[in-house]
Structures are given as C-alpha cells and as structure tokens.
Enzyme design. Structure first.
Site, mmCIF file in Angstrom:
data_model
loop_
_atom_site.group_PDB
_atom_site.id
_atom_site.type_symbol
_atom_site.label_atom_id
_atom_site.label_comp_id
_atom_site.label_asym_id
_atom_site.label_seq_id
_atom_site.Cartn_x
_atom_site.Cartn_y
_atom_site.Cartn_z
ATOM 1 C CD GLU A 43 31.346 -117.061 -141.349
ATOM 2 O OE1 GLU A 43 31.669 -117.709 -142.370
ATOM 3 O OE2 GLU A 43 32.190 -116.557 -140.577
ATOM 4 C CE LYS A 116 34.172 -117.422 -145.782
ATOM 5 N NZ LYS A 116 34.181 -117.896 -144.370
ATOM 6 C CB CYS A 153 33.908 -114.821 -142.623
ATOM 7 S SG CYS A 153 35.039 -114.955 -141.212
#
Length: 293
Positions: A43, A116, A153
C-alpha cells in the site's frame, strides 16, 4: 488447466519518491523473472506511510489518476513484462481524496480504480484526515490471468469485503497494506492475528489470497515512529500459507495455482450453494437490528 503465478512484494520506503519507485520496479522485475503473472506491491509504496500525523502539507501528495507518475510508470512496466500490477496511490478527484488502487493489465491498460472502503482512525494511523470513504463499492477486474478482487489494508479486517468480491466472481484476492507497531501499546503485536484473519478469507471463500506489507521503521512529524512488521504471505484456497516473508527483509514471494483446480474445489465445497442471503439483513445495519427507512 489455467495456471497462474502470484507474487507479493515487501520493501522499505524512504522519503525519496523516485528511489521507492525504482525499488518497486526492481522487485517487480525480479518477480517476473520468477514467472509471476500478477504482482502485488504494498500500500502507498511511493512514500513513507504519511498518516502518522495530521499534516496539511501532506494532503498535497494526492494526485489525479490521469497522468499519475506511479501509474504511468507501472503501466509501461506491465506492458513490457506482460504482467498485471495493482498500483496503490493517493488519489485526488475533484475536492476529494481517496486511498485508491489502479489495476494495470498485462498490456499496460488501466482496467479501473478501486477506492478503499473502510478508513481507519487511530494513533499513528490517522487515515480519516487524509482519505474520504471510497465511493466505488467493491470491485472485481478481468485481467489477462483471471478475475481478481483487491481490497486495501483496513478492508482486510472485514469478511464482508472478501465475500462480496467472491460473490462478484473474483478468483483471487489481493490486499496491499501498511501495518506495524501501535503507538499506544508498543508491546501489542498484531502480525499473527493479521495473517489469520486473511487466511480465513481465503479458506472461507476457497480462493488464493496475496497480502503485501512494508518493512522498516518510519518516523512521524511529532517524535513518533512506526515499525512495520512485514510478514507478507500468499495463502492457498484452504487458507494455508504457501509462502511467507519475515519481518525485516526485502522480499519477493511467489506461488503457483491452477485456477481450474481451485474453481472445482470451490464448487464442490458448497459454501456458495448453501448461502442464505435472506437471513443476512443484520449485515446491512450498524447495530444489527435497526433499519433505515
């Protein structure tokens, strides 16, 4: 047979953006030499993890996807090597900023962007200051080497992420991440927990999973520092780890799969046949009972 070789990269990041991109390219080339078809960097690999502090100047690191330096460079590399590269980047779109990933196919095309969905906020991980919640919804992408789902993540802690992408037809799951020490409790080590949660995603959805984390100690602006614990891994469709990095070493991991064989296992196990969506209403609420009207 539909063979595919998956790779996870693990590296430290310096304040020098060009050096980080050079390092990522070197590792991608190494993975390609090992036969990898889909190669996952970690990431936000262009920079040190900048979310330790709330710093207005760091908001300026967000750039539009169109013409983005890292995306363009990885597009050229993917086309040259004939590999798929999910590219994590800090995206500016209008007045919004997102923690995003562009999926670069083996011919260099950008297949699209996922933003995300789950944004954490905690000591040393102050992402709500930098990122709006993603508005793309979960996505899957048809690449040259199969259909992939990619979370980012904090997404990896939510089984809904993996299950949604599996239901949408993903054959492989990918999670680039940046996770390490906890400022509030230096003795708290979540590495094994982190792995087990994602191994569960692989096993519950019966598909391979690749997780790529960073390494090294990175300072913050206010005297803090985070030490990232690496431990990147590749799991098979039962959740077993086939390849695993240590906590400190720059690493290229690879593992080979037959997607037809995995698909047959997924079909015969019955976890998708026996689902009961009509019972899952509580999942669409925050408190398990209340419904919005």
């Amino acid at each position: 047979m539909r063979p595919v070789v998956l790779a996870a990269l693990q590296m430290a990041c310096s304040p020098d953006r060009d050096a980080n991109l050079d390092r990522a390219e070197r590792l991608i080339r190494e993975a390609a030499r090992k036969g990898a078809n889909i190669i996952l960097p970690q990431e936000l690999f262009e920079y040190p993890y900048f979310c330790q502090d709330e710093a207005p100047d760091l908001l300026l690191r967000a750039e539009p996807a169109e013409g983005h330096v890292a995306i363009a460079r990885m597009q050229a590399l993917a086309k040259e090597l004939g590999v798929v590269i999910p590219v994590s980047f800090y995206e500016r779109a209008g007045q919004a900023r997102f923690n995003s990933i562009a999926i670069i196919d083996a011919d260099g095309r950008n297949l699209g962007i996922y933003r995300k969905s789950h944004i954490p906020q905690g000591s040393g991980y102050q992402e709500k200051y930098y990122f709006s919640p993603g508005d793309t919804g979960f996505r899957v992408f048809d690449t040259r080497f199969g259909r992939i789902g990619v979370g980012i993540c904090w997404d990896q802690w939510f089984p809904e992420t993996a299950r949604a992408m599996a239901l949408m037809g993903a054959e492989m799951l990918f999670f680039p991440t940046a996770i390490g020490s906890e400022l509030l409790d230096p003795d708290w080590d979540s590495a094994a927990h982190w792995q087990r949660v994602m191994q569960g995603h692989a096993g519950a959805n019966l598909m391979p999973l690749v997780a790529a984390n960073r390494i090294g100690t990175e300072p913050g602006r206010s005297g803090t520092e985070l030490t990232f614990y690496g431990s990147s891994f590749i799991a098979d469709a039962t959740g077993a780890k086939l390849a695993e990095a240590d906590r400190t070493s720059e690493t290229v991991l690879t593992a080979r799969f037959d997607l037809d064989e995995v698909a047959a296992l997924r079909a015969c196990w019955g976890v998708f046949r026996d689902r009961r969506p009509e019972l899952y209403g509580p999942l669409t609420t925050l408190d398990g009972t209340t419904r919005r009207t």
